[in-house]
Scaffold this motif. Structure first.
Motif, mmCIF file in Angstrom:
data_model
loop_
_atom_site.group_PDB
_atom_site.id
_atom_site.type_symbol
_atom_site.label_atom_id
_atom_site.label_comp_id
_atom_site.label_asym_id
_atom_site.label_seq_id
_atom_site.Cartn_x
_atom_site.Cartn_y
_atom_site.Cartn_z
ATOM 1 N N LYS A 94 2.919 -23.910 -9.873
ATOM 2 C CA LYS A 94 4.042 -23.501 -10.724
ATOM 3 C C LYS A 94 4.537 -22.109 -10.347
ATOM 4 O O LYS A 94 5.748 -21.845 -10.330
ATOM 5 C CB LYS A 94 3.633 -23.522 -12.196
ATOM 6 N N LYS A 95 3.598 -21.200 -10.019
ATOM 7 C CA LYS A 95 3.986 -19.835 -9.666
ATOM 8 C C LYS A 95 4.946 -19.819 -8.479
ATOM 9 O O LYS A 95 5.959 -19.117 -8.494
ATOM 10 C CB LYS A 95 2.736 -19.007 -9.333
ATOM 11 N N ASP A 125 8.361 -21.699 -9.153
ATOM 12 C CA ASP A 125 9.288 -20.886 -9.943
ATOM 13 C C ASP A 125 10.132 -19.968 -9.072
ATOM 14 O O ASP A 125 11.103 -19.374 -9.543
ATOM 15 C CB ASP A 125 8.517 -20.060 -10.980
#
Length: 232
Positions: A10-11, A14
């Motif tokens: 997710k990091k 994003d």
């Protein structure tokens, strides 16, 4: 608490739109040509540039080092510092066989001909590992098949899984705050003649017509800025 794979993915996911927003910077740059070939005795362009980056650095970690070919080349070229290797294959001697075994940071982390062999989530996991084990001012060195080449990714190795476009690699590291030097690598025989250059010229022309790239590989050096001085 260590990040989970889901948190790591997710990091970096994003950053998707920030990476897209960096494209104009990438396309304004002229990526220099680099000449690559495999030789047990002579440094090609890629390994020569890696030797320059390593320089007199005190510590190097080579992930996916295979038969330790790059390590031997760096030692032959005069590197005297710590050079640790990591690979799943136990047929060759390595300091590590899993990322979880590494408990120190390094000045240079090498991943040559590795990231095309892994799914995107695994690439993100390796990137997170590199970021957490790279010293301030250190460099991540990556070589990988050029996804903009007509067929290099898939003809080169049946274990290739995921091509990474050079513009995305460049912009990912720029968004993360690294200084990036990137080269487009032509793979040639160690002893090549005029006919090879004629063929190369025709390949470049055909690639230009197809909106592709005649360079088979990408070589990238992403350097983390030194730690900011203490302002106290």
């Amino acid at each position: 608490m260590p990040e989970t794979q889901r948190q790591i993915t997710k990091k970096y996911w994003d950053l998707y739109w920030a990476i897209k927003g960096c494209y104009p910077e990438y396309f304004k740059k002229k990526m220099p040509i680099n000449i690559g070939f495999m030789s047990p005795t002579t440094l090609d362009g890629s390994r020569s540039k890696l030797k320059q980056v390593i320089g007199d650095s005190q510590s190097v970690l080579d992930i996916g080092s295979g038969d330790n070919f790059v390590q031997r080349a760096m030692r032959s070229a005069g590197h005297k510092g710590v050079y640790h290797t990591l690979d799943l294959d136990a047929r060759f001697p390595h300091e590590y066989h899993d990322l979880s075994e590494v408990n120190q940071s390094y000045d240079v982390i090498v991943m040559f001909n590795l990231i095309a062999h892994m799914p995107l989530d695994d690439f993100y996991a390796h990137l997170a590992f590199c970021e957490s084990h790279l010293n301030p001012g250190g460099t991540i060195a990556i070589s990988t098949p050029n996804a903009n080449h007509v067929n290099c990714v898939w003809k080169g190795d049946m274990t290739h899984i995921h091509p990474l476009p050079p513009q995305d690699l460049y912009c990912l590291f720029r968004v993360l705050g690294y200084d990036v030097a990137m080269y487009r690598t032509h793979i040639v025989e160690e002893h090549f003649g005029i006919l090879r250059w004629i063929r190369r010229g025709l390949a470049c022309l055909i690639a230009w017509i197809l909106y592709a790239d005649a360079a088979e590989d990408i070589l990238l050096f992403a350097t983390r800025p030194p730690r900011a001085p203490d302002k106290r």
